[in-house]
Design a protein around this motif. Structure first.
Motif, PDB file in Angstrom:
ATOM      1  N   PHE A 105       0.839  -1.189   0.000  1.00 50.50           N
ATOM      2  CA  PHE A 105       0.000   0.000   0.000  1.00 50.50           C
ATOM      3  C   PHE A 105       0.876   1.242   0.000  1.00 50.50           C
ATOM      4  O   PHE A 105       1.614   1.487   0.949  1.00 50.50           O
ATOM      5  CB  PHE A 105      -0.894   0.020   1.249  1.00 50.50           C
ATOM      6  CG  PHE A 105      -2.196  -0.702   1.068  1.00 50.50           C
ATOM      7  CD1 PHE A 105      -2.218  -1.981   0.557  1.00 50.50           C
ATOM      8  CD2 PHE A 105      -3.397  -0.093   1.398  1.00 50.50           C
ATOM      9  CE1 PHE A 105      -3.419  -2.660   0.380  1.00 50.50           C
ATOM     10  CE2 PHE A 105      -4.604  -0.754   1.234  1.00 50.50           C
ATOM     11  CZ  PHE A 105      -4.615  -2.039   0.723  1.00 50.50           C
ATOM     12  N   LEU A 106       0.769   1.999  -1.080  1.00 45.85           N
ATOM     13  CA  LEU A 106       1.490   3.273  -1.178  1.00 45.85           C
ATOM     14  C   LEU A 106       0.473   4.392  -0.973  1.00 45.85           C
ATOM     15  O   LEU A 106      -0.707   4.190  -1.202  1.00 45.85           O
ATOM     16  CB  LEU A 106       2.018   3.454  -2.594  1.00 45.85           C
ATOM     17  CG  LEU A 106       3.391   3.015  -3.027  1.00 45.85           C
ATOM     18  CD1 LEU A 106       3.653   3.567  -4.420  1.00 45.85           C
ATOM     19  CD2 LEU A 106       4.456   3.490  -2.078  1.00 45.85           C
TER      20      LEU A 106
ATOM     21  N   ALA B 239      -3.982   9.050   3.878  1.00 50.04           N
ATOM     22  CA  ALA B 239      -4.755   8.568   2.731  1.00 50.04           C
ATOM     23  C   ALA B 239      -5.754   7.486   3.136  1.00 50.04           C
ATOM     24  O   ALA B 239      -6.645   7.144   2.372  1.00 50.04           O
ATOM     25  CB  ALA B 239      -3.819   8.031   1.652  1.00 50.04           C
ATOM     26  N   GLY B 240      -5.554   6.943   4.334  1.00 52.01           N
ATOM     27  CA  GLY B 240      -6.449   5.873   4.791  1.00 52.01           C
ATOM     28  C   GLY B 240      -5.868   4.497   4.534  1.00 52.01           C
ATOM     29  O   GLY B 240      -6.572   3.495   4.597  1.00 52.01           O
ATOM     30  N   LYS B 241      -4.553   4.462   4.281  1.00 53.57           N
ATOM     31  CA  LYS B 241      -3.878   3.186   4.019  1.00 53.57           C
ATOM     32  C   LYS B 241      -4.107   2.197   5.144  1.00 53.57           C
ATOM     33  O   LYS B 241      -4.436   1.047   4.907  1.00 53.57           O
ATOM     34  CB  LYS B 241      -2.353   3.373   3.913  1.00 53.57           C
ATOM     35  CG  LYS B 241      -1.854   4.138   2.738  1.00 53.57           C
ATOM     36  CD  LYS B 241      -0.332   4.061   2.665  1.00 53.57           C
ATOM     37  CE  LYS B 241       0.414   4.596   3.889  1.00 53.57           C
ATOM     38  NZ  LYS B 241       0.357   6.040   4.052  1.00 53.57           N
TER      39      LYS B 241
ATOM     40  N   LEU C  90      -5.858  15.814   2.881  1.00 53.42           N
ATOM     41  CA  LEU C  90      -5.007  15.068   3.819  1.00 53.42           C
ATOM     42  C   LEU C  90      -4.787  15.850   5.095  1.00 53.42           C
ATOM     43  O   LEU C  90      -4.884  15.311   6.197  1.00 53.42           O
ATOM     44  CB  LEU C  90      -3.643  14.788   3.185  1.00 53.42           C
ATOM     45  CG  LEU C  90      -3.622  13.848   1.994  1.00 53.42           C
ATOM     46  CD1 LEU C  90      -2.238  13.812   1.375  1.00 53.42           C
ATOM     47  CD2 LEU C  90      -4.051  12.449   2.415  1.00 53.42           C
ATOM     48  N   ILE C  91      -4.482  17.147   4.945  1.00 54.92           N
ATOM     49  CA  ILE C  91      -4.199  17.977   6.126  1.00 54.92           C
ATOM     50  C   ILE C  91      -5.425  18.012   7.026  1.00 54.92           C
ATOM     51  O   ILE C  91      -5.329  17.817   8.244  1.00 54.92           O
ATOM     52  CB  ILE C  91      -3.753  19.388   5.695  1.00 54.92           C
ATOM     53  CG1 ILE C  91      -2.406  19.277   4.958  1.00 54.92           C
ATOM     54  CG2 ILE C  91      -3.627  20.328   6.893  1.00 54.92           C
ATOM     55  CD1 ILE C  91      -1.838  20.562   4.431  1.00 54.92           C
ATOM     56  N   GLU C  92      -6.590  18.188   6.424  1.00 56.67           N
ATOM     57  CA  GLU C  92      -7.839  18.200   7.177  1.00 56.67           C
ATOM     58  C   GLU C  92      -8.026  16.894   7.950  1.00 56.67           C
ATOM     59  O   GLU C  92      -8.323  16.891   9.138  1.00 56.67           O
ATOM     60  CB  GLU C  92      -8.973  18.283   6.154  1.00 56.67           C
ATOM     61  CG  GLU C  92     -10.042  19.304   6.399  1.00 56.67           C
ATOM     62  CD  GLU C  92     -10.940  19.333   5.161  1.00 56.67           C
ATOM     63  OE1 GLU C  92     -11.840  18.479   5.083  1.00 56.67           O
ATOM     64  OE2 GLU C  92     -10.687  20.180   4.259  1.00 56.67           O
ATOM     65  N   ARG C  93      -7.818  15.781   7.254  1.00 56.24           N
ATOM     66  CA  ARG C  93      -8.013  14.470   7.877  1.00 56.24           C
ATOM     67  C   ARG C  93      -7.019  14.238   9.002  1.00 56.24           C
ATOM     68  O   ARG C  93      -7.374  13.741  10.062  1.00 56.24           O
ATOM     69  CB  ARG C  93      -7.778  13.366   6.843  1.00 56.24           C
ATOM     70  CG  ARG C  93      -8.907  13.162   5.887  1.00 56.24           C
ATOM     71  CD  ARG C  93      -8.632  11.854   5.204  1.00 56.24           C
ATOM     72  NE  ARG C  93      -9.486  11.633   4.047  1.00 56.24           N
ATOM     73  CZ  ARG C  93      -9.325  10.614   3.220  1.00 56.24           C
ATOM     74  NH1 ARG C  93      -8.349   9.766   3.405  1.00 56.24           N
ATOM     75  NH2 ARG C  93     -10.137  10.448   2.201  1.00 56.24           N
ATOM     76  N   LEU C  94      -5.756  14.588   8.756  1.00 51.63           N
ATOM     77  CA  LEU C  94      -4.710  14.304   9.746  1.00 51.63           C
ATOM     78  C   LEU C  94      -4.912  15.143  11.002  1.00 51.63           C
ATOM     79  O   LEU C  94      -4.713  14.667  12.116  1.00 51.63           O
ATOM     80  CB  LEU C  94      -3.321  14.564   9.152  1.00 51.63           C
ATOM     81  CG  LEU C  94      -2.870  13.548   8.100  1.00 51.63           C
ATOM     82  CD1 LEU C  94      -1.691  14.077   7.304  1.00 51.63           C
ATOM     83  CD2 LEU C  94      -2.503  12.215   8.752  1.00 51.63           C
ATOM     84  N   LEU C  95      -5.352  16.389  10.808  1.00 54.39           N
ATOM     85  CA  LEU C  95      -5.601  17.255  11.973  1.00 54.39           C
ATOM     86  C   LEU C  95      -6.745  16.700  12.814  1.00 54.39           C
ATOM     87  O   LEU C  95      -6.752  16.835  14.032  1.00 54.39           O
ATOM     88  CB  LEU C  95      -5.922  18.683  11.519  1.00 54.39           C
ATOM     89  CG  LEU C  95      -4.713  19.521  11.143  1.00 54.39           C
ATOM     90  CD1 LEU C  95      -5.152  20.855  10.543  1.00 54.39           C
ATOM     91  CD2 LEU C  95      -3.810  19.762  12.350  1.00 54.39           C
TER      92      LEU C  95
ATOM     93  N   PRO D 133     -15.887   8.002   0.196  1.00 60.91           N
ATOM     94  CA  PRO D 133     -16.232   7.360   1.467  1.00 60.91           C
ATOM     95  C   PRO D 133     -15.553   6.000   1.639  1.00 60.91           C
ATOM     96  O   PRO D 133     -15.303   5.304   0.643  1.00 60.91           O
ATOM     97  CB  PRO D 133     -17.753   7.203   1.390  1.00 60.91           C
ATOM     98  CG  PRO D 133     -18.199   8.223   0.404  1.00 60.91           C
ATOM     99  CD  PRO D 133     -17.077   8.403  -0.560  1.00 60.91           C
ATOM    100  N   LEU D 134     -15.229   5.658   2.901  1.00 57.94           N
ATOM    101  CA  LEU D 134     -14.519   4.417   3.224  1.00 57.94           C
ATOM    102  C   LEU D 134     -15.051   3.192   2.482  1.00 57.94           C
ATOM    103  O   LEU D 134     -14.282   2.400   1.942  1.00 57.94           O
ATOM    104  CB  LEU D 134     -14.642   4.132   4.729  1.00 57.94           C
ATOM    105  CG  LEU D 134     -13.708   4.890   5.660  1.00 57.94           C
ATOM    106  CD1 LEU D 134     -13.918   4.450   7.104  1.00 57.94           C
ATOM    107  CD2 LEU D 134     -12.256   4.662   5.250  1.00 57.94           C
ATOM    108  N   GLU D 135     -16.367   3.054   2.473  1.00 62.26           N
ATOM    109  CA  GLU D 135     -16.990   1.888   1.842  1.00 62.26           C
ATOM    110  C   GLU D 135     -16.660   1.805   0.362  1.00 62.26           C
ATOM    111  O   GLU D 135     -16.407   0.732  -0.175  1.00 62.26           O
ATOM    112  CB  GLU D 135     -18.525   1.971   1.977  1.00 62.26           C
ATOM    113  CG  GLU D 135     -19.027   1.794   3.390  1.00 62.26           C
ATOM    114  CD  GLU D 135     -18.614   0.440   3.932  1.00 62.26           C
ATOM    115  OE1 GLU D 135     -18.853  -0.550   3.233  1.00 62.26           O
ATOM    116  OE2 GLU D 135     -18.036   0.391   5.039  1.00 62.26           O
TER     117      GLU D 135
END
Ligand code: ADP
Length: 184
Positions: free
Chosen positions: A6-7, A12-14, A121-126, A170-172
């Motif tokens: 997984f790269l 990214a949700g890896k 990404l920044i939004e998610r990581l924060l 979305p995750l799904e």
């Protein structure tokens, strides 16, 4: 037999996707970030060496991470396949992995690039709230990703091993797309 790398950028949700897929395929999920965080918690010699790098959002030196992966890929449970998450992260790690997999006789490796734009990404990581997820450290991790890890996209696409999956959904939906690209 699935052997998957997984790269993708941090956030990214890896991890989430790799755990789910590994469960579904009954193969081990090998996350170098998880192994390092565990070492840090146990205050093992590896953890002590790695801590400063991780706190700053830098990469832990190749030799430390490579030794860790080599040891892990010699355990008994890897015969059924595996997912590598967070490794390789540099071209020299990828070259090292190539040699290791050749020695182990592991071929037909698929590389999945989970794609997500930087602002998302920044939004998610924060929002994630891990101790190494402060804004400065996040920006540094993204810089390191662009400088050191992104070249792996070219490395693996030149060998026709790379598949893209859109991580900005979305995750799904990501999950469904992943199942479709992973060879049965
Ligand atoms: P993320 O979820 O942000 O992608 P990881 O959990 O994969 O992060 O890794 C966390 C930290 O562990 C990285 O910022 C880095 O310091 C270290 N690390 C993990 N994998 C590697 C690797 N292959 N090479 C060097 N450092 C690594």
């Amino acid at each position: 037999m699935a052997r998957l790398i997984f790269l993708g950028p941090p956030g990214a949700g890896k991890g989430t996707q790799a755990v789910a897929l590994a469960q579904k395929l009954h193969i081990p999920h090998i996350s170098t970030g998880d192994i390092l965080r565990q070492a840090l918690k146990m205050r093992s010699p590896l953890g002590v060496k790695a801590q400063g790098y991780m706190d700053r959002g830098e990469l832990v030196p190749d030799n430390l991470v490579q030794a860790m992966v080599e040891e892990r890929l010699h355990q008994d449970d890897i015969d059924s396949g595996w997912i590598l998450d967070g490794f390789p992260r540099t071209v020299s790690q990828a070259e090292f992995l190539d040699e290791l997999l050749q020695k182990l006789g592991h071929n037909s490796v698929q590389v999945i690039n989970l794609d997500v734009p930087d602002d998302i990404l920044i939004e998610r990581l924060l929002g994630r709230g891990r101790p190494d997820d402060t804004e400065d450290v996040i920006r540094r991790r993204l810089e390191v990703y662009h400088a050191d890890t992104k070249p792996l996209i070219g490395f693996y696409s030149d060998r026709h091993q790379l598949v893209y999956v859109n991580g900005n959904q979305p995750l799904e939906a990501v999950n469904t797309d992943l199942h479709e690209v992973v060879a049965p």
